[in-house]
Scaffold this motif. Structure first.
Motif, PDB file in Angstrom:
ATOM      1  N   ILE A 149      13.514   7.899 -17.694  1.00 10.97           N
ATOM      2  CA  ILE A 149      13.712   6.568 -17.122  1.00 10.97           C
ATOM      3  C   ILE A 149      13.124   6.501 -15.718  1.00 10.97           C
ATOM      4  N   LEU A 150      13.396   7.522 -14.923  1.00  6.35           N
ATOM      5  CA  LEU A 150      12.852   7.587 -13.571  1.00  6.35           C
ATOM      6  C   LEU A 150      11.333   7.634 -13.608  1.00  6.35           C
ATOM      7  N   SER A 151      10.787   8.381 -14.565  1.00  7.36           N
ATOM      8  CA  SER A 151       9.332   8.485 -14.691  1.00  7.36           C
ATOM      9  C   SER A 151       8.708   7.143 -15.046  1.00  7.36           C
ATOM     10  N   ILE A 152       9.363   6.391 -15.911  1.00  9.65           N
ATOM     11  CA  ILE A 152       8.820   5.098 -16.350  1.00  9.65           C
ATOM     12  C   ILE A 152       8.665   4.132 -15.185  1.00  9.65           C
ATOM     13  N   ILE A 153       9.721   4.025 -14.350  1.00  4.61           N
ATOM     14  CA  ILE A 153       9.621   3.077 -13.236  1.00  4.61           C
ATOM     15  C   ILE A 153       8.592   3.531 -12.210  1.00  4.61           C
ATOM     16  N   LEU A 154       8.389   4.848 -12.089  1.00  9.87           N
ATOM     17  CA  LEU A 154       7.332   5.346 -11.204  1.00  9.87           C
ATOM     18  C   LEU A 154       5.955   5.000 -11.767  1.00  9.87           C
ATOM     19  N   LEU A 155       5.787   5.172 -13.067  1.00 12.04           N
ATOM     20  CA  LEU A 155       4.501   4.891 -13.693  1.00 12.04           C
ATOM     21  C   LEU A 155       4.158   3.410 -13.618  1.00 12.04           C
ATOM     22  N   ILE A 156       5.148   2.553 -13.835  1.00  9.41           N
ATOM     23  CA  ILE A 156       4.894   1.115 -13.799  1.00  9.41           C
ATOM     24  C   ILE A 156       4.398   0.683 -12.430  1.00  9.41           C
ATOM     25  N   GLY A 157       4.970   1.269 -11.391  1.00 13.62           N
ATOM     26  CA  GLY A 157       4.568   0.881 -10.050  1.00 13.62           C
ATOM     27  C   GLY A 157       3.264   1.496  -9.585  1.00 13.62           C
ATOM     28  N   LEU A 158       2.918   2.683 -10.082  1.00 14.49           N
ATOM     29  CA  LEU A 158       1.791   3.430  -9.517  1.00 14.49           C
ATOM     30  C   LEU A 158       0.520   3.441 -10.364  1.00 14.49           C
ATOM     31  N   THR A 159       0.630   3.212 -11.661  1.00 15.69           N
ATOM     32  CA  THR A 159      -0.581   3.275 -12.498  1.00 15.69           C
ATOM     33  C   THR A 159      -1.666   2.276 -12.096  1.00 15.69           C
ATOM     34  N   PRO A 160      -1.316   1.102 -11.550  1.00 19.54           N
ATOM     35  CA  PRO A 160      -2.392   0.162 -11.181  1.00 19.54           C
ATOM     36  C   PRO A 160      -2.970   0.397  -9.793  1.00 19.54           C
ATOM     37  N   VAL A 161      -2.472   1.366  -9.037  1.00 23.15           N
ATOM     38  CA  VAL A 161      -2.827   1.484  -7.623  1.00 23.15           C
ATOM     39  C   VAL A 161      -4.334   1.589  -7.413  1.00 23.15           C
ATOM     40  N   PHE A 162      -5.018   2.420  -8.184  1.00 25.77           N
ATOM     41  CA  PHE A 162      -6.471   2.524  -8.056  1.00 25.77           C
ATOM     42  C   PHE A 162      -7.192   1.674  -9.097  1.00 25.77           C
ATOM     43  N   SER A 163      -6.658   1.664 -10.318  1.00 21.12           N
ATOM     44  CA  SER A 163      -7.385   1.011 -11.409  1.00 21.12           C
ATOM     45  C   SER A 163      -7.579  -0.481 -11.170  1.00 21.12           C
ATOM     46  N   GLU A 164      -6.617  -1.125 -10.516  1.00 22.47           N
ATOM     47  CA  GLU A 164      -6.753  -2.559 -10.265  1.00 22.47           C
ATOM     48  C   GLU A 164      -7.826  -2.872  -9.238  1.00 22.47           C
ATOM     49  N   GLU A 165      -8.157  -1.891  -8.405  1.00 17.44           N
ATOM     50  CA  GLU A 165      -9.173  -2.118  -7.384  1.00 17.44           C
ATOM     51  C   GLU A 165     -10.547  -2.379  -7.992  1.00 17.44           C
ATOM     52  N   TYR A 166     -10.763  -1.829  -9.178  1.00 16.97           N
ATOM     53  CA  TYR A 166     -12.090  -1.965  -9.788  1.00 16.97           C
ATOM     54  C   TYR A 166     -12.332  -3.353 -10.354  1.00 16.97           C
ATOM     55  N   SER A 167     -11.278  -4.171 -10.396  1.00 17.24           N
ATOM     56  CA  SER A 167     -11.449  -5.565 -10.791  1.00 17.24           C
ATOM     57  C   SER A 167     -11.417  -6.481  -9.566  1.00 17.24           C
ATOM     58  N   SER A 168     -11.349  -5.881  -8.375  1.00 15.57           N
ATOM     59  CA  SER A 168     -11.293  -6.637  -7.133  1.00 15.57           C
ATOM     60  C   SER A 168     -12.673  -6.707  -6.494  1.00 15.57           C
ATOM     61  N   GLN A 169     -13.019  -7.862  -5.992  1.00 11.65           N
ATOM     62  CA  GLN A 169     -14.330  -8.037  -5.359  1.00 11.65           C
ATOM     63  C   GLN A 169     -14.391  -7.396  -3.972  1.00 11.65           C
ATOM     64  N   SER A 170     -13.247  -7.018  -3.441  1.00 14.19           N
ATOM     65  CA  SER A 170     -13.226  -6.440  -2.095  1.00 14.19           C
ATOM     66  C   SER A 170     -13.534  -4.954  -2.088  1.00 14.19           C
ATOM     67  N   LEU A 171     -13.538  -4.296  -3.239  1.00 14.62           N
ATOM     68  CA  LEU A 171     -13.746  -2.853  -3.278  1.00 14.62           C
ATOM     69  C   LEU A 171     -15.126  -2.471  -2.781  1.00 14.62           C
ATOM     70  N   ASP A 172     -16.146  -3.203  -3.204  1.00 15.68           N
ATOM     71  CA  ASP A 172     -17.508  -2.880  -2.767  1.00 15.68           C
ATOM     72  C   ASP A 172     -17.647  -2.982  -1.255  1.00 15.68           C
ATOM     73  N   LEU A 173     -16.959  -3.930  -0.653  1.00 22.09           N
ATOM     74  CA  LEU A 173     -17.009  -4.081   0.791  1.00 22.09           C
ATOM     75  C   LEU A 173     -16.381  -2.873   1.485  1.00 22.09           C
ATOM     76  N   ILE A 174     -15.259  -2.385   0.946  1.00 21.87           N
ATOM     77  CA  ILE A 174     -14.587  -1.214   1.514  1.00 21.87           C
ATOM     78  C   ILE A 174     -15.458   0.022   1.359  1.00 21.87           C
ATOM     79  N   LEU A 175     -16.075   0.159   0.194  1.00 24.58           N
ATOM     80  CA  LEU A 175     -16.914   1.324  -0.066  1.00 24.58           C
ATOM     81  C   LEU A 175     -18.153   1.349   0.831  1.00 24.58           C
ATOM     82  N   ALA A 176     -18.574   0.174   1.274  1.00 25.84           N
ATOM     83  CA  ALA A 176     -19.786   0.092   2.097  1.00 25.84           C
ATOM     84  C   ALA A 176     -19.523   0.448   3.551  1.00 25.84           C
TER      85      ALA A 176
END
Length: 384
Positions: free
Chosen positions: A162-189
């Motif tokens: 149960i503890l693992s599930i709530i951790l996964l729900i909160g943390l799995t999008p931390v990096f993956s969602e950035e790749y759908s964001s238009q601001s990532l390329d600006l940060i990388l530059a």
């Protein structure tokens, strides 16, 4: 940037939904009736007579009373009588645990006499004997029911998942969602944007883990303190935490070689479990960066957490599978189970205690995951 990353995590509605469900489950479980809460006045009276480490006199009196009860010489249908029977049972059981500890110490002394001083077997036996001698004769009856239930929230596999599930729900999008964001390329530059972004995400993730972890344990602690009428037994030895015979608890430290009071062990368990959750969180962040997909990250992380449990359920616990189980993220979070018995591993000819070894190992693994995440993200190119 740190505040922005915290905002991204804490604005996810799914987190609050899962958190609410967990809290409701905790409230429901704590409302379930039990035969004895040990907050009744009779137990304070019994503690005055039977409390503390067992003695030969207490054991003899308890056995005589239990014999009279079993033979029908005394009336045992009242709550007071059942409570007395229960405490006397614990006293007699504690005497047996004390005897088992002494037997174990005798065996260790015999082994030490047989082994050469420089061998690993000699060092391991000496270490265990030294720890048991430090524990001393502490087995007995203690009013620590609330602490037993609080440890129940740390140990069982269901609670860990149960503890693992709530951790996964909160943390799995931390990096993956950035790749759908238009601001990532600006940060990388930018020259230093990459490192700052990774640092901000790691700090925000640790903040999330700490808040969720401490909140759940605080709620569970309050519920149990209310249910059992306080924190009696906080200064009792952990060997007093026994499963008894009228509880579904699987927690028992009767044979633990660790010399600690209950409150010390509880704080230690919380700190270690929080560190374990952070280790899991860093794994999730690493997978989130690699997969660039929230669902895939959640799926892979879930498999990593579930495989050790599945192997145990299937009885596949020998050979290399034994190490996969003992040195897994699931066992890392199940902190309290590491202290139920003596367990050491041969590291370059020296016995290293299991809790020490597993946390050193995962400290190294977590450090490597963080380093690789920084390195790979630094090499990430605009438009990738």
């Amino acid at each position: 940037m740190y505040k922005q990353e915290c905002f991204k995590i804490f604005t996810k509605k799914s987190i609050y939904l899962v958190f609410a469900v967990i809290v409701l489950l905790l409230v429901y479980v704590n409302q379930l009736p039990i035969s004895m809460t040990m907050r009744e006045d009779i137990f304070e009276e019994l503690e005055e007579t039977w409390g503390g480490p067992v003695t030969e006199e207490k054991v003899e009196l308890a056995r005589e009373a239990m014999y009279a009860s079993d033979s029908g010489e005394v009336y045992t249908n009242t709550f007071e009588a059942r409570a007395t029977d229960y405490v006397q049972f614990l006293v007699v059981g504690s005497a047996m645990q004390k005897a088992e500890q002494h037997d174990r110490m005798n065996i260790l002394e015999e082994q030490i006499a047989l082994y050469n001083e420089g061998t690993y077997e000699y060092k391991e036996a000496s270490k265990e004997l030294e720890m048991l001698e430090e524990v001393g004769d502490v087995h007995g009856f203690y009013l620590i029911q609330s602490w037993l239930e609080m440890f129940e929230f740390i140990e069982p596999v269901t609670h860990v998942l149960i503890l693992s599930i709530i951790l996964l729900i909160g943390l799995t999008p931390v990096f993956s969602e950035e790749y759908s964001s238009q601001s990532l390329d600006l940060i990388l530059a930018t020259k230093h944007g990459k490192a700052k972004l990774v640092t901000a995400k790691i700090l925000a993730s640790i903040t999330y883990i700490a808040i969720v972890f401490l909140s759940l344990h605080l709620i569970n602690t309050i519920l149990n303190l209310v249910k059992f009428g306080g924190a009696a037994g906080w200064n009792a030895p952990i060997q007093g935490i026994s499963e008894g015979f009228d509880t579904h608890s699987l927690i028992s430290y009767d044979s633990s070689p660790y010399s600690m009071d209950v409150w010390q062990f509880y704080l230690l368990s919380l700190v270690l479990q929080l560190l374990a959750c952070i280790a899991v969180g860093m794994l999730v962040l690493f997978l989130s960066f690699l997969t660039k997909n929230t669902m895939i990250t959640f799926f892979i992380s879930g498999i990593i957490m579930a495989i050790p449990v599945l192997l145990q359920q299937l009885g596949i616990t020998r050979g290399i599978f034994s190490y996969l189980i003992h040195f897994s993220y699931t066992e890392l979070i199940k902190v309290s189970s590491m202290f139920t018995q003596f367990r050491a591993f041969n590291v370059f000819g020296y016995p290293v205690l299991y809790p020490t070894l597993i946390f050193i190992l995962f400290a190294v693994i977590t450090s490597l995951l963080i380093f690789v995440t920084y390195d790979l993200f630094r090499k990430q190119q605009v438009g990738n």
